[in-house]
Scaffold this motif. Sequence first.
Motif, short mmCIF file in Angstrom:
data_model
loop_
_atom_site.label_atom_id
_atom_site.label_comp_id
_atom_site.label_asym_id
_atom_site.label_seq_id
_atom_site.Cartn_x
_atom_site.Cartn_y
_atom_site.Cartn_z
N ARG A 1 3.87 5.76 -5.49
CA ARG A 1 3.92 5.81 -6.97
C ARG A 1 2.79 6.66 -7.52
O ARG A 1 2.99 7.51 -8.39
CB ARG A 1 3.78 4.40 -7.55
N LEU A 2 1.60 6.42 -7.03
CA LEU A 2 0.44 7.14 -7.56
C LEU A 2 0.55 8.63 -7.29
O LEU A 2 0.12 9.46 -8.10
CB LEU A 2 -0.85 6.58 -6.94
N ASP A 3 1.13 8.96 -6.17
CA ASP A 3 1.33 10.37 -5.85
C ASP A 3 2.35 10.97 -6.82
O ASP A 3 2.16 12.06 -7.36
CB ASP A 3 1.80 10.51 -4.41
N GLU A 4 3.42 10.26 -7.07
CA GLU A 4 4.44 10.74 -8.01
C GLU A 4 3.85 10.94 -9.40
O GLU A 4 4.21 11.88 -10.10
CB GLU A 4 5.60 9.74 -8.11
N VAL B 1 0.84 -1.19 0.00
CA VAL B 1 0.00 0.00 0.00
C VAL B 1 0.87 1.24 0.00
O VAL B 1 0.67 2.18 -0.77
CB VAL B 1 -0.93 0.02 1.23
N TYR B 2 1.87 1.20 0.86
CA TYR B 2 2.78 2.34 0.94
C TYR B 2 3.42 2.63 -0.42
O TYR B 2 3.43 3.75 -0.90
CB TYR B 2 3.86 2.07 1.98
N ARG B 3 3.93 1.58 -1.05
CA ARG B 3 4.61 1.80 -2.33
C ARG B 3 3.63 2.22 -3.42
O ARG B 3 3.96 3.03 -4.28
CB ARG B 3 5.39 0.55 -2.71
N LEU B 4 2.44 1.74 -3.31
CA LEU B 4 1.44 2.13 -4.31
C LEU B 4 1.09 3.61 -4.18
O LEU B 4 1.09 4.34 -5.16
CB LEU B 4 0.17 1.29 -4.14
N VAL B 5 0.78 4.04 -2.98
CA VAL B 5 0.40 5.45 -2.84
C VAL B 5 1.57 6.36 -3.21
O VAL B 5 1.38 7.43 -3.80
CB VAL B 5 -0.10 5.82 -1.42
#
Lengths: 150, 150
Positions: free
Chosen positions: B71-74, B65-69
């Motif tokens: 990436r999505l934020d970037e 979840v952390y890595r997803l958010v």
Amino acid sequence: MHNHPEADADEKLDWAISRSRALGLRRTKALDALLRVLIEAKNPLSLADLADSNGLRDRCDRATVYRLVTRLDEKGIIRRIGLHERSSYYVFLFPGEHHDYLICTDCGKIDPVDLDCPVAELEEEVMRKSGYKQIYHELEFFGQCPDCIG
Amino acid sequence: MHNHPEADADEKLDWAISRSRALGLRRTKALDALLRVLIEAKNPLSLADLADSNGLRDRCDRATVYRLVTRLDEKGIIRRIGLHERSSYYVFLFPGEHHDYLICTDCGKIDPVDLDCPVAELEEEVMRKSGYKQIYHELEFFGQCPDCIG
DNA sequence: GTACCTGCAAAACCTTTGCAGCATC
DNA sequence: GATGCTGCAAAGGTTTTGCAGGTAC
């Protein structure tokens, strides 16, 4: 609004100290030092910023700084604000002063931004519509600063 | 501005997924689930909120979840916002939508607040005066909610 | 003298990262 | 098949708290 030059610093400090006293805090060296650092700061300061500042380093423990800002925030003498980093930031709250900030999304630099903030008038509307009391606001602009462009 | 009812959720999800794909992300179960949760959320969600949500719990690890958010934020598909708590909050970024929030200083409740935010126009002025690019803003109101008064 | 503060040290909390295996394209 | 994602587990950084001693009032 933003016409309080350095000269006011001592005045503010006196005011802050007597207000702290009036609200039941004891006047300790740490309190004095912390208020001074915060009043003289041009930007919001994090716990780490405060603890490592010239005024506080070697003068008191991080835990003390933490407990002080917590108390001062509860008393409404300073204010904790968000600003996006993992840590909280604190600003001195002088009646009638309000600052908005401009923060670089790349390097994290924080600049106060000078503008006639149009939000103050909205507070009343929000208060009326929502039923919330004691409303204040925080406004931050984020963007890429000139140094980080290109 | 604030006229996107529930019905749009599927549409938004499709859009978000294809946009994610276009920006180089792989379509995984976790991505789908995360986007759905965020799109259907009425409030900004923290990492913990997301990881513990019905949509994601038992479906993927916190680290994912952390890595997803991140990436999505970037990629600019979602946005990380501050909101005062120790943790970051995330909101889905749908073009043309912007929300300001009203947060209870006592219980921490977060409500979106509906108003014609007058700050958008200021962004250009700030951009001109500061030289910053890619400017956006965050506006939060804080106060004591009706339940916490008295 | 009492109540509040402070320092030190430890506990708590989230976030963040390394690595080997798996899934997507 | 190569690259990127995921899980698990461990590392990192702050914040937060307990406790004994010191200090302001």
